[in-house]
Design a protein around this motif. Structure first.
Motif, mmCIF file in Angstrom:
data_model
loop_
_atom_site.group_PDB
_atom_site.id
_atom_site.type_symbol
_atom_site.label_atom_id
_atom_site.label_comp_id
_atom_site.label_asym_id
_atom_site.label_seq_id
_atom_site.Cartn_x
_atom_site.Cartn_y
_atom_site.Cartn_z
ATOM 1 N N ASN A 17 0.944 -1.056 0.207
ATOM 2 C CA ASN A 17 -0.105 0.073 0.081
ATOM 3 C C ASN A 17 0.794 1.100 -0.111
ATOM 4 O OD1 ASN A 17 -1.530 2.290 1.207
ATOM 5 N ND2 ASN A 17 -3.214 0.709 1.374
ATOM 6 N N LEU A 18 0.963 1.946 -0.953
ATOM 7 C CA LEU A 18 1.793 3.381 -1.253
ATOM 8 C C LEU A 18 1.345 4.293 -0.214
ATOM 9 C CD1 LEU A 18 4.087 4.388 -2.675
ATOM 10 C CD2 LEU A 18 2.271 5.276 -4.476
ATOM 11 N N GLN A 19 0.089 4.738 -0.276
ATOM 12 C CA GLN A 19 -0.452 5.566 0.846
ATOM 13 C C GLN A 19 -0.006 5.380 2.287
ATOM 14 O OE1 GLN A 19 -4.725 6.681 0.696
ATOM 15 N NE2 GLN A 19 -4.561 6.585 3.015
ATOM 16 N N LEU A 20 0.021 4.017 2.726
ATOM 17 C CA LEU A 20 0.540 3.890 4.130
ATOM 18 C C LEU A 20 1.956 3.792 4.104
ATOM 19 C CD1 LEU A 20 -1.797 0.644 5.316
ATOM 20 C CD2 LEU A 20 -2.096 3.113 5.643
ATOM 21 N N THR A 21 2.657 3.480 3.103
ATOM 22 C CA THR A 21 4.149 3.597 3.025
ATOM 23 C C THR A 21 4.621 5.027 3.246
ATOM 24 O OG1 THR A 21 4.231 1.611 1.766
ATOM 25 C CG2 THR A 21 6.432 2.998 1.802
ATOM 26 N N MET A 22 3.800 5.821 2.395
ATOM 27 C CA MET A 22 4.235 7.317 2.606
ATOM 28 C C MET A 22 4.088 7.874 3.826
ATOM 29 S SD MET A 22 4.951 8.539 -0.677
ATOM 30 C CE MET A 22 4.606 10.013 -1.030
#
Length: 204
Positions: free
Chosen positions: A116-121
């Motif tokens: 999940n890119l959003q969570l990684t950000m």
């Protein structure tokens, strides 16, 4: 607090680069703060750096003096030379070439787990937020700045003991919790003065 300290901190090249990278990242994260997962990922990132602060300081930055010339030069820049000249601003902050690749690696690992890119950000924003807090507290410890809180004064004293009393104790810069858990937090009058606190390279 004198405004010159804020300016000196924020204008230092390695800090300035991190601030410029952090602001768009944190704005993106704020836009997704209505989701619980974002908060959790952000807190995980902060917690990860708070723990690594102690582990990296104790086990990497205080490693046995390497015999390899390149590794010795690297660790001298990262930490050994900071003990030689604790108030030298050029040796006080972690260089971007060390911090940024480690943040990227941590984020790749987090993404491989969550996909999940959003969570990684959000996770990366948490890491960088705590990193900047760490650098600020480290800066305060070495400047003629009196912390306002009792705990802030305690942490600053402990860090200065690490530099000027004994390098084998008080590894925490923003907290003392892991020091206490690992037995490396002592009352300073219970610890012998070390002859190598300002010369990590000269340890036997």
């Amino acid at each position: 607090m004198n405004a010159k300290y804020y300016k000196e901190f924020a204008a230092f090249p390695d800090i300035l680069i991190m601030l410029l990278l952090f602001f768009p990242l944190v704005i993106y994260t704020i836009l997704n703060m209505l989701q619980v997962g974002t908060w959790i990922a952000f807190i995980i990132g902060m917690t990860a750096y708070a723990l690594s602060e102690y582990l990296i300081h104790r086990f990497l930055f205080h490693m046995k003096t390497p015999t390899n010339p390149f590794l010795l030069k690297t660790i001298k820049r990262l930490h050994f030379d900071h003990h030689v000249d604790p108030n030298n601003l050029k040796l006080l902050f972690l260089p971007v070439w060390f911090s940024l690749p480690n943040f990227i690696i941590a984020s790749i690992i987090f993404y491989s787990i969550t996909a999940n890119l959003q969570l990684t950000m959000a996770f990366l924003a948490g890491i960088m937020a705590y990193f900047l807090y760490y650098e600020w507290k480290h800066y305060i410890a070495h400047k003629p700045i009196q912390p306002r809180t009792k705990i802030g004064k305690k942490i600053k004293k402990a860090h200065l003991w690490h530099h000027f009393k004994n390098e084998n104790y008080w590894f925490g810069v923003t907290h003392t919790s892991v020091d206490k858990a690992f037995g490396t937090y002592k009352k300073q009058n219970q610890v012998e003065k070390s002859a190598t606190a300002k010369n990590l390279e000269g340890r036997s």
